[in-house]
Scaffold this active site. Structure first.
Site, short mmCIF file in Angstrom:
data_model
loop_
_atom_site.label_atom_id
_atom_site.label_comp_id
_atom_site.label_asym_id
_atom_site.label_seq_id
_atom_site.Cartn_x
_atom_site.Cartn_y
_atom_site.Cartn_z
N PHE A 186 0.85 -1.18 0.00
CA PHE A 186 0.00 0.00 0.00
C PHE A 186 0.89 1.24 0.00
O PHE A 186 1.98 1.21 0.59
CB PHE A 186 -0.89 -0.04 1.25
CG PHE A 186 -1.98 0.98 1.29
CD1 PHE A 186 -3.14 0.81 0.54
CD2 PHE A 186 -1.86 2.12 2.08
CE1 PHE A 186 -4.15 1.77 0.58
CE2 PHE A 186 -2.87 3.07 2.13
CZ PHE A 186 -4.02 2.90 1.37
N SER A 188 1.38 3.93 1.54
CA SER A 188 1.93 4.50 2.76
C SER A 188 2.87 3.58 3.52
O SER A 188 3.47 3.98 4.52
CB SER A 188 0.79 4.91 3.70
OG SER A 188 0.03 3.77 4.08
N LYS A 189 3.03 2.34 3.06
CA LYS A 189 3.88 1.38 3.77
C LYS A 189 5.36 1.71 3.55
O LYS A 189 5.72 2.47 2.64
CB LYS A 189 3.59 -0.04 3.29
CG LYS A 189 2.15 -0.49 3.47
CD LYS A 189 1.68 -0.43 4.89
CE LYS A 189 0.26 -0.96 5.04
NZ LYS A 189 -0.32 -0.72 6.37
N PRO A 190 6.25 1.14 4.36
CA PRO A 190 7.68 1.42 4.18
C PRO A 190 8.18 1.18 2.76
O PRO A 190 9.00 1.94 2.25
CB PRO A 190 8.35 0.48 5.18
CG PRO A 190 7.34 0.36 6.28
CD PRO A 190 6.00 0.35 5.59
#
Length: 366
Positions: A186, A188-190
């Site tokens: 997704f 916004s993930k790292p």
């Protein structure tokens, strides 16, 4: 505020990687293999090398990774799966979709991760797996969880590593700490794509084969459906974007570690409570989270100061309308306490020290 602060700064990341990302996308547009194109296997090989896992299976989302993993384990209606209530709903959602029952175990007050001391008492003859969540970017006590699973008939352990890709636990990569690891790409993930995407990691050949077949509608070969499956493939374009982002991912992890440590020092000096990190593992700080007794007022004041915040997560799963019938919500008081107190601050690899100082100064003054 003299500068606009993004909660997650994806624009700066894109500017740094613009040429690589655009080139990767153009290559897919040129060859036209939008489903299961060559970038899919290229990314899987790169992530296998990164984590040390024997198999990586890219899938349509982090949720799909969890669902396909449970399907590969042949989870059936009535089966029980040990997990945490203090997580995003996808963790339990996939269990219920298969007719299984999430058994919610309370969490640690300082990390928010599942409290391993409470797991064994919740295991029954119906328990078929344990699914810990690596919350906020830090792995749970995976060695202890694996040991408990081994004592109870080698129960599979599925690490929900949607927030922790890139983190290490006792020198090993999150995602490759148990029977199966699942992550999310997704945005916004790292490590994120520009839509939905995810991956499954395992060292078990049979599980890997099952996952690969399930993600393409259960096919063992074209139009031969050996298993019940789903449409769970990760698009070639999204794989291409993640491949481009891998070029500076090591640098981004270094920045996350440094910025997280800097937040720790600034907040500790200000006397502001925060989520803690264990010394034998690191956190990639998918969210940087503090603990407040007056959260609503603080959020409003920070918003007025131009500082965005978020709450991960305001209502434990066993108090959600769709899930509270599955168990006694009062069995997880620590999850309730954290849900009422947690607040996440802006965090991304491109966060500048001046912005970080402004965030902490504003929080301290409020």
């Amino acid at each position: 505020m003299s500068q606009k602060i993004d909660f997650i700064d994806l624009k700066s990341q894109y500017r740094a990687l613009k040429d690589a990302i655009n080139s990767r996308i153009q290559k897919v547009l040129d060859h036209g293999q939008y489903i299961m194109g060559p970038e899919v296997r290229e990314l899987e090989a790169a992530l296998e090398a990164y984590t040390g896992a024997k198999h990586c299976i890219t899938v349509a989302s982090g949720t799909e990774a969890l669902l396909i993993s449970l399907m590969a384990l042949d989870i059936k209606p009535g089966d029980e799966i040990i997990t945490t209530p203090f997580t995003f709903v996808a963790t339990a959602e996939v269990m219920v979709l298969l007719g299984a029952k999430p058994v919610f175990v309370d969490v640690e007050p300082d990390t928010g991760n599942i409290d391993v001391r409470l797991i064994e008492a919740r295991i029954t003859s119906k328990t078929k797996a344990i699914m810990p969540v690596s919350l906020y970017g830090q792995a749970a006590d995976m060695d202890e969880i694996n040991a408990i699973a081994a004592r109870h008939g080698n129960l599979p352990v599925i690490e929900d590593a949607a927030q922790s890709f890139g983190a290490t636990y006792k020198g090993r990569k999150s995602g490759n700490l148990s029977s199966i690891g699942c992550t999310s790409f997704f945005p916004s993930k790292p490590l994120g794509c520009y839509g939905d995407g995810g991956a499954i990691f395992t060292n078990d050949d049979a599980i890997a084969l099952a996952c690969r077949q399930i993600r393409v509608h259960g096919q063992s070969q074209r139009y031969v459906h050996t298993r019940v499956g789903v449409g769970g493939r990760m698009d070639t374009l999204q794989c291409a974007i993640v491949l481009a982002k891998l070029e500076r991912f090591d640098w981004e992890i270094e920045q996350r570690l440094a910025l997280g440590s800097r937040y720790n020092s600034l907040l500790d000096a200000a006397g502001i409570a925060r989520i803690q990190q264990r010394p034998d593992r690191d956190s990639v700080f998918a969210q940087y989270t503090v603990l407040l007794d007056n959260r609503e007022a603080v959020q409003a004041a920070l918003q007025n100061a131009g500082i965005p915040t978020a709450v991960h997560y305001p209502v434990p799963l066993n108090r959600q309308p769709a899930y509270r019938h599955l168990g006694d919500p009062d069995q997880t008081p620590v999850a309730d306490q954290l849900a009422a107190r947690v607040m996440s601050l802006p965090m991304s690899p491109d966060l500048e020290h001046t912005a970080q100082d402004s965030i902490v100064a504003a929080l301290r003054s409020i």
